[in-house]
Enzyme design. Structure first.
Site, mmCIF file in Angstrom:
data_model
loop_
_atom_site.group_PDB
_atom_site.id
_atom_site.type_symbol
_atom_site.label_atom_id
_atom_site.label_comp_id
_atom_site.label_asym_id
_atom_site.label_seq_id
_atom_site.Cartn_x
_atom_site.Cartn_y
_atom_site.Cartn_z
ATOM 1 N N GLY A 66 12.092 15.897 -2.260
ATOM 2 C CA GLY A 66 12.230 15.793 -0.683
ATOM 3 C C GLY A 66 11.615 16.946 -0.025
ATOM 4 O O GLY A 66 11.605 17.990 -0.593
ATOM 5 N N CYS A 93 13.339 17.917 -8.767
ATOM 6 C CA CYS A 93 12.854 18.798 -7.648
ATOM 7 C C CYS A 93 14.119 19.084 -6.742
ATOM 8 O O CYS A 93 15.116 19.591 -6.873
ATOM 9 C CB CYS A 93 11.451 18.275 -7.031
ATOM 10 S SG CYS A 93 10.584 19.654 -5.852
ATOM 11 N N TYR A 94 13.821 18.753 -5.409
ATOM 12 C CA TYR A 94 14.921 18.675 -4.448
ATOM 13 C C TYR A 94 16.175 18.066 -4.777
ATOM 14 O O TYR A 94 17.213 18.715 -4.864
ATOM 15 C CB TYR A 94 14.435 17.941 -2.992
ATOM 16 C CG TYR A 94 15.530 18.003 -2.126
ATOM 17 C CD1 TYR A 94 15.930 19.237 -1.348
ATOM 18 C CD2 TYR A 94 16.501 16.918 -1.702
ATOM 19 C CE1 TYR A 94 16.560 19.479 -0.332
ATOM 20 C CE2 TYR A 94 17.287 17.021 -0.936
ATOM 21 C CZ TYR A 94 17.700 18.132 0.020
ATOM 22 O OH TYR A 94 18.651 18.179 0.858
ATOM 23 N N SER A 238 -2.478 -17.488 3.929
ATOM 24 C CA SER A 238 -3.631 -16.851 4.406
ATOM 25 C C SER A 238 -4.630 -16.451 3.471
ATOM 26 O O SER A 238 -5.884 -16.428 3.887
ATOM 27 C CB SER A 238 -3.176 -15.476 5.010
ATOM 28 O OG SER A 238 -2.910 -14.644 3.832
ATOM 29 N N GLY A 239 -4.503 -16.706 2.120
ATOM 30 C CA GLY A 239 -5.361 -16.361 1.137
ATOM 31 C C GLY A 239 -5.251 -14.863 0.631
ATOM 32 O O GLY A 239 -5.775 -14.465 -0.412
ATOM 33 N N GLY A 240 -4.282 -14.392 1.292
ATOM 34 C CA GLY A 240 -3.956 -12.921 0.780
ATOM 35 C C GLY A 240 -3.463 -12.743 -0.406
ATOM 36 O O GLY A 240 -2.411 -13.984 -0.484
ATOM 37 N N VAL A 241 -3.251 -11.743 -1.171
ATOM 38 C CA VAL A 241 -2.664 -11.998 -2.695
ATOM 39 C C VAL A 241 -1.017 -12.095 -2.328
ATOM 40 O O VAL A 241 -0.611 -12.931 -3.192
ATOM 41 C CB VAL A 241 -2.618 -10.955 -3.450
ATOM 42 C CG1 VAL A 241 -2.252 -9.564 -2.859
ATOM 43 C CG2 VAL A 241 -2.191 -11.072 -4.661
ATOM 44 N N ASP A 242 -0.462 -11.504 -1.362
ATOM 45 C CA ASP A 242 1.262 -11.731 -1.358
ATOM 46 C C ASP A 242 1.467 -12.973 -0.999
ATOM 47 O O ASP A 242 2.464 -13.674 -1.629
ATOM 48 C CB ASP A 242 1.623 -10.774 -0.233
ATOM 49 C CG ASP A 242 1.362 -9.254 -0.575
ATOM 50 O OD1 ASP A 242 0.944 -8.989 -1.719
ATOM 51 O OD2 ASP A 242 1.501 -8.488 0.349
ATOM 52 N N SER A 243 0.799 -13.676 0.085
ATOM 53 C CA SER A 243 1.438 -14.824 0.359
ATOM 54 C C SER A 243 0.883 -16.172 -0.604
ATOM 55 O O SER A 243 1.688 -16.958 -1.068
ATOM 56 C CB SER A 243 0.590 -15.571 1.713
ATOM 57 O OG SER A 243 -0.732 -15.814 1.802
ATOM 58 N N LYS A 380 3.086 -3.909 -5.000
ATOM 59 C CA LYS A 380 1.918 -4.527 -5.087
ATOM 60 C C LYS A 380 1.363 -4.797 -6.481
ATOM 61 O O LYS A 380 0.715 -5.876 -6.951
ATOM 62 C CB LYS A 380 0.918 -3.909 -4.218
ATOM 63 C CG LYS A 380 -0.227 -4.469 -3.816
ATOM 64 C CD LYS A 380 -0.091 -5.397 -2.685
ATOM 65 C CE LYS A 380 -1.191 -5.956 -2.076
ATOM 66 N NZ LYS A 380 -0.801 -6.586 -0.689
#
Ligand code: XMP
Length: 524
Positions: A66, A93-94, A238-243, A380
């Protein structure tokens, strides 16, 4: 207005590791590296209370890096009860500096900032560094990024390694199972980093590593099936990968109880509506395809302001969606493709495959819908792997992100059918040439924008006065920042010449070389 109620609080079963995020540039990367070892892990805010963390029964806890300094008065701290719970902890690290500062060691500002490739001299290869003994006693090469150094390890800790600038670059209190490392094992520039993480996860924390995309998929299907009762679920496709992946997953669980609604607002890329509808119908999903092109175009008539365009399209989308949902009847659930980075960003990290929500323009509340978010625990790349596992075609899995308002925000100024036709054709050429050059997975997005500028050209001895098309291609990992893609000049040349030759009324093509920030990816 009724608030949509939460249905279930299931999340991936089995062992889990918690990453406490202290604002690390690489916080999500740590989580991904752990998941690559087939150990499920979640990210919580660094100052999460111990009760909340312990309730998740973690096998191990990782404290991320951080930007703060531990000796600043308002520096974020880890709840001390987590260091006494007997759960293995790895501070990075932090995170290591916190262990040092909170347990009685000494942290000070380094003589200089240690940044980049650094030699690490390890003196103890018993557990954390097991199997990493370099040939001939050479130092290990690691990647550092810090200004403070741990000068003295706390009581009970052994020093495992040092660098020229950090007297304590790795440390361990084996009795309490607390480990710290100053460098970043999660980045590729620390080539042995994943071995160190494996040592921590499997040898020290006793993880099994049985979390796979296959097991996740099966569990989510079973959970959704168990949580959803009577009635229909709807999903805006929508055709997007997530939906697409969310819908496919829920379809496996609910079959014909799920109805997908595809709204063709006339602002899609070339051939996209046919492709999306065809793909999902072939996969056996029940799909309502709505041709709403005319009504969107009508509402957009004469509108030049980008924010107004977005607002109109958002509202109209909800209206069409609601009308269609009304026709289906007995709709009780809404499927959404929320992914884990959205969950982390909203800072909730709440446990649920299905929960109430407040987006989609207030739709879930207005329609009294419960939300199904089967991807809310995935990154993703994991969503893509689920999609491949479920048999979605690569053309959907690897599709570039596309804004909800579609081509309307890629036509600068008022949207007309003619302008949409121009930008759609130009966009298709950009996409095709990028793919042909084998670059479509190297760029985050590549598209055409129809500017509102005209310029003089010459064609067949005639003066022309046509549109200027801008080509935009960017590299990015999360769309928060982006750089313009250094496309080979031959590819750019082909794109430009094809657009000017094949798309009517375009007399000039320019390439956008703006980074984000200060520009954004889209022009509007
Ligand atoms: P900007 O232009 O803000 O875009 O740099 C970042 C990413 O978000 C996408 N984008 C949108 N996606 N609805 C969406 O679903 C929208 O209204 C929208 N606007 C931008 C953009 O394509 C990029 O990937």
């Amino acid at each position: 207005m009724t608030t949509a109620a939460s249905l279930a609080t299931t999340k991936p079963a089995g062992e889990r590791v918690i990453v406490l995020d202290f604002g690390a540039q690489y916080g999500q990367l740590i989580a991904r590296r752990i998941r690559e070892q087939q150990v499920y892990c979640e990210v919580l805010p660094g100052d999460a209370p111990a009760d909340k963390v312990l309730a998740l029964e973690p096998k191990a806890i990782v404290l991320s890096g951080g930007p703060a300094s531990v000796y600043e008065p308002d520096a974020p701290r880890v709840d001390p009860r987590l260091l006494e719970a007997g759960i293995p902890v790895l501070g990075i690290c932090y995170g290591m500096q916190l262990l040092a500062a909170q347990l009685g060691g000494k942290v000070r500002k380094g003589a200089k900032r240690e940044y980049g490739r650094t030699e690490l001299y390890v003196s103890d290869f018993a557990d954390l560094f097991r199997g990493l003994e370099p040939q001939g006693g050479e130092p290990l090469i690691c990647w550092m990024s810090h200004g403070d150094v741990v000068e003295a390890a706390p009581p009970g800790f052994d020093v495992l390694g040092r660098t020229d600038d950090s007297p304590v670059a790795a440390m361990a209190d084996r009795r309490r199972k607390l480990f710290g490392i100053q460098c970043h094992p999660e980045v590729a520039h620390t080539p042995w980093g994943s071995q160190l993480l494996r040592n921590f996860l499997f040898d020290i924390a006793g993880c099994q590593g049985d979390w796979t995309i296959g097991s996740f998929t099966e569990q989510v299907i079973a959970d959704v099936r168990a949580a959803v009762g009577e009635g229909k679920a709807i999903c805006a496709l929508s055709g997007g990968v997530d939906s697409a992946v969310a819908a496919t997953l829920v379809h496996r669980a609910l079959g014909s109880q799920l109805v997908c609604i595809f709204v063709d607002h006339g602002l899609m890329r070339k051939d996209e509506p046919e492709q999306v509808v065809g793909t999902f119908r072939r996969m056996g999903l029940e799909l309502v395809a709505v041709d709403a092109r005319e009504r969107f175009l009508k509402r957009l008539e004469g509108v030049a302001d980008p924010e107004r365009k977005r607002k109109i399209i958002g509202e109209e989308f909800i209206r069409v969606f609601e009308e269609e949902a009304g026709k289906i009847g007995d709709v009780r659930y809404l499927v959404q493709g929320t992914v884990y980075p959205d969950v982390i960003e909203s800072g909730t990290g709440r446990a649920a495959v299905i929960k109430s929500h407040h987006n989609v323009g207030g739709l879930p509340e207005r329609m009294n819908l419960k939300l199904i978010e089967p991807l809310r625990w995935l990154f993703k790349d994991e969503v893509r792997r689920v999609g491949l596992e479920l048999g979605l075609p690569e053309s959907i899995i690897w599709r570039h992100p596309f804004p909800g308002p579609g081509l309307a925000v890629r036509v600068i100024g008022p949207v007309t059918q003619d302008k949409l036709d121009i930008v759609r054709e130009a966009d298709a050429i950009v996409t095709e040439e990028i793919r042909r050059a084998g670059l479509d997975r190297d760029v985050w997005q590549a598209f055409a924008v129809l500017t509102d500028t005209r310029s003089v050209g010459v064609m067949g001895d005639q003066r022309t006065y046509g549109h200027v098309v801008a080509v935009r291609a960017v590299t990015s990992t999360d769309a928060m920042t982006a750089d313009w893609a250094r496309l080979p000049s031959e590819v750019l040349e082909r794109i430009a010449s094809r657009i000017m030759n094949e798309v009517p009324d375009v007399s000039r093509v320019v390439y956008d070389i703006s980074a984000k920030p200060p520009a954004t990816i889209e022009w509007e």
